[in-house]
Design a protein around this motif. Structure first.
Motif, PDB file in Angstrom:
ATOM      1  N   ARG A  14      12.048  -0.488  -0.229  1.00 50.95           N
ATOM      2  CA  ARG A  14      10.828  -0.807   0.496  1.00 50.95           C
ATOM      3  C   ARG A  14      10.972  -2.149   1.211  1.00 50.95           C
ATOM      4  O   ARG A  14      10.536  -2.311   2.354  1.00 50.95           O
ATOM      5  CB  ARG A  14       9.652  -0.841  -0.490  1.00 50.95           C
ATOM      6  CG  ARG A  14       8.343  -1.400   0.086  1.00 50.95           C
ATOM      7  CD  ARG A  14       7.902  -0.706   1.348  1.00 50.95           C
ATOM      8  NE  ARG A  14       7.693   0.726   1.153  1.00 50.95           N
ATOM      9  CZ  ARG A  14       7.465   1.578   2.135  1.00 50.95           C
ATOM     10  NH1 ARG A  14       7.471   1.127   3.401  1.00 50.95           N
ATOM     11  NH2 ARG A  14       7.281   2.853   1.882  1.00 50.95           N
ATOM     12  N   SER A  48       5.958  10.095   0.507  1.00 46.54           N
ATOM     13  CA  SER A  48       5.297  10.015  -0.795  1.00 46.54           C
ATOM     14  C   SER A  48       3.789   9.919  -0.598  1.00 46.54           C
ATOM     15  O   SER A  48       3.297   9.703   0.509  1.00 46.54           O
ATOM     16  CB  SER A  48       5.797   8.784  -1.555  1.00 46.54           C
ATOM     17  OG  SER A  48       5.379   7.609  -0.887  1.00 46.54           O
ATOM     18  N   GLN A  49       3.052  10.056  -1.706  1.00 44.47           N
ATOM     19  CA  GLN A  49       1.604   9.943  -1.640  1.00 44.47           C
ATOM     20  C   GLN A  49       1.190   8.551  -1.162  1.00 44.47           C
ATOM     21  O   GLN A  49       0.236   8.396  -0.398  1.00 44.47           O
ATOM     22  CB  GLN A  49       1.001  10.226  -3.020  1.00 44.47           C
ATOM     23  CG  GLN A  49      -0.519  10.339  -3.020  1.00 44.47           C
ATOM     24  CD  GLN A  49      -1.016  11.484  -2.135  1.00 44.47           C
ATOM     25  OE1 GLN A  49      -0.406  12.549  -2.105  1.00 44.47           O
ATOM     26  NE2 GLN A  49      -2.098  11.253  -1.411  1.00 44.47           N
ATOM     27  N   ARG A  50       1.940   7.526  -1.617  1.00 41.48           N
ATOM     28  CA  ARG A  50       1.638   6.163  -1.207  1.00 41.48           C
ATOM     29  C   ARG A  50       1.864   5.995   0.299  1.00 41.48           C
ATOM     30  O   ARG A  50       1.067   5.360   0.997  1.00 41.48           O
ATOM     31  CB  ARG A  50       2.526   5.186  -1.972  1.00 41.48           C
ATOM     32  CG  ARG A  50       2.340   3.719  -1.599  1.00 41.48           C
ATOM     33  CD  ARG A  50       1.007   3.201  -2.060  1.00 41.48           C
ATOM     34  NE  ARG A  50       0.884   1.764  -1.879  1.00 41.48           N
ATOM     35  CZ  ARG A  50      -0.166   1.044  -2.216  1.00 41.48           C
ATOM     36  NH1 ARG A  50      -1.216   1.642  -2.764  1.00 41.48           N
ATOM     37  NH2 ARG A  50      -0.202  -0.254  -2.019  1.00 41.48           N
ATOM     38  N   THR A  51       2.947   6.599   0.796  1.00 37.95           N
ATOM     39  CA  THR A  51       3.234   6.505   2.226  1.00 37.95           C
ATOM     40  C   THR A  51       2.136   7.183   3.034  1.00 37.95           C
ATOM     41  O   THR A  51       1.684   6.665   4.062  1.00 37.95           O
ATOM     42  CB  THR A  51       4.590   7.147   2.541  1.00 37.95           C
ATOM     43  OG1 THR A  51       5.613   6.475   1.799  1.00 37.95           O
ATOM     44  CG2 THR A  51       4.909   7.044   4.028  1.00 37.95           C
ATOM     45  N   SER A  53      -0.912   7.607   2.059  1.00 39.59           N
ATOM     46  CA  SER A  53      -2.109   6.783   1.926  1.00 39.59           C
ATOM     47  C   SER A  53      -2.056   5.594   2.879  1.00 39.59           C
ATOM     48  O   SER A  53      -3.057   5.254   3.525  1.00 39.59           O
ATOM     49  CB  SER A  53      -2.247   6.289   0.477  1.00 39.59           C
ATOM     50  OG  SER A  53      -3.320   5.383   0.349  1.00 39.59           O
ATOM     51  N   ASN A  54      -0.877   4.974   2.986  1.00 39.83           N
ATOM     52  CA  ASN A  54      -0.727   3.838   3.889  1.00 39.83           C
ATOM     53  C   ASN A  54      -0.931   4.255   5.342  1.00 39.83           C
ATOM     54  O   ASN A  54      -1.533   3.523   6.135  1.00 39.83           O
ATOM     55  CB  ASN A  54       0.656   3.205   3.732  1.00 39.83           C
ATOM     56  CG  ASN A  54       0.744   2.323   2.497  1.00 39.83           C
ATOM     57  OD1 ASN A  54      -0.269   1.878   1.961  1.00 39.83           O
ATOM     58  ND2 ASN A  54       1.959   2.077   2.034  1.00 39.83           N
ATOM     59  N   ARG A  92      -4.654  -5.993   0.582  1.00 41.09           N
ATOM     60  CA  ARG A  92      -3.807  -4.920   1.107  1.00 41.09           C
ATOM     61  C   ARG A  92      -4.022  -4.736   2.604  1.00 41.09           C
ATOM     62  O   ARG A  92      -3.068  -4.554   3.372  1.00 41.09           O
ATOM     63  CB  ARG A  92      -4.124  -3.616   0.362  1.00 41.09           C
ATOM     64  CG  ARG A  92      -3.251  -2.424   0.796  1.00 41.09           C
ATOM     65  CD  ARG A  92      -3.669  -1.174   0.056  1.00 41.09           C
ATOM     66  NE  ARG A  92      -2.938  -0.003   0.518  1.00 41.09           N
ATOM     67  CZ  ARG A  92      -3.274   1.236   0.197  1.00 41.09           C
ATOM     68  NH1 ARG A  92      -4.315   1.468  -0.599  1.00 41.09           N
ATOM     69  NH2 ARG A  92      -2.568   2.260   0.658  1.00 41.09           N
TER      70      ARG A  92
END
Length: 282
Positions: A14, A48-51, A53-54, A92
């Motif tokens: 990352r 990914s789920q985080r990606t 979400s971002n 964030r």
């Protein structure tokens, strides 16, 4: 190098992804003790789920920033997204805006003297004493004058702010800053708000506000005059803040050829944005 980065390949990858425009990928891989092949494999994985979400959050940030015509920084963008039910923290959002170069428009201020207190007219006592709070609308008004440059010459804006709502309840624009300018803004505020007797009107000691005509208008409406100390802009800080906002978010990003052009733009800013939709930090 942070030991956590070296122990966690995902964190290392990352970091490399976030900084690959600034440093060579192979150099960062060597420093972080990961392989370039591993980084590229990580990068090519399904999102990914985080990606995801971002990506969704970034789109919402860009929309909020766009809707404010680029005027909102991270605190107000965060406030907008919070009203939409998005739980992202302010930190964030700030990091994401910084990473993607999304920032509020700003510009250095320019100064012109608009207050002439060199007169022998009566001076009202300071009833505010920097207590910039009000229990309800139309209890305390603030008034001041500023300037806007155009190719035709200066355009002067007189404004009256309701301290409770921070809305501009009266305003007027002219090619001069005589008493009539300030009186026109006051007249608009009185006609639109119809305040009860006892409202406090706070201004600087300028000749416009100390004039017989202006004081007579205040008395006729049952309004009590209050004035700042001499040469102390902090005694009228909310009005100074409004003028700063007007200039950094609008005026300094325009090149007005005529006063009429500036008047239309400022009218739209006050009535279409500032009074209706802008989030006020107070």
């Amino acid at each position: 190098v942070d030991r956590d980065l070296c122990r966690n390949p995902d964190m290392s990858f990352r970091f490399i992804e976030d900084h690959r425009d600034a440093y060579p990928v192979r150099l960062m891989c060597a420093v972080l003790e990961v392989s370039p092949a591993g980084y590229y494999a990580w990068r090519d994985r399904p999102a990914s789920q985080r990606t995801k979400s971002n990506a969704t959050l970034l789109a919402a940030i860009r929309q909020a920033h766009h809707d404010s015509s680029g005027r909102y920084g991270s605190p107000r963008v965060h406030a907008v997204l919070r009203t939409q039910g998005r739980g992202a923290s302010r930190g964030r959002i700030e990091r994401m805006m910084r990473r993607h170069g999304i920032r509020a428009i700003t510009a250095p201020p320019r100064r012109v003297r608009t207050t002439d207190s060199r007169h022998d007219l009566p001076i009202a006592p300071n009833l505010i004493a920097r207590d910039f709070t009000a229990e309800a609308p139309n209890r305390v008004w603030l008034a001041d004058i500023t300037y806007i440059p155009t190719a035709e010459g200066w355009l002067y804006l007189a404004a009256v702010m309701d301290l409770f709502s921070r809305k501009i309840v009266g305003w007027a624009m002219r090619d001069h800053m005589q008493v009539e300018l300030a009186s026109a803004a006051l007249t608009m505020a009185i006609q639109q708000q119809r305040p009860q007797a006892g409202l406090i009107h706070h201004s600087d000691r300028g000749v416009q506000y100390a004039s017989h005509a202006y004081r007579d208008a205040l008395t006729g409406a049952g309004i009590v005059a209050s004035m700042s100390r001499k040469a102390d802009c902090y005694d009228n800080a909310p009005m100074e803040s409004f003028f700063h906002t007007l200039k950094t978010e609008l005026v300094h990003h325009r090149d007005y050829q005529t006063r009429a052009e500036a008047q239309r733009d400022i009218f739209a800013f006050i009535e279409g944005f500032y009074n209706r939709t802008r989030l006020h930090s107070a």
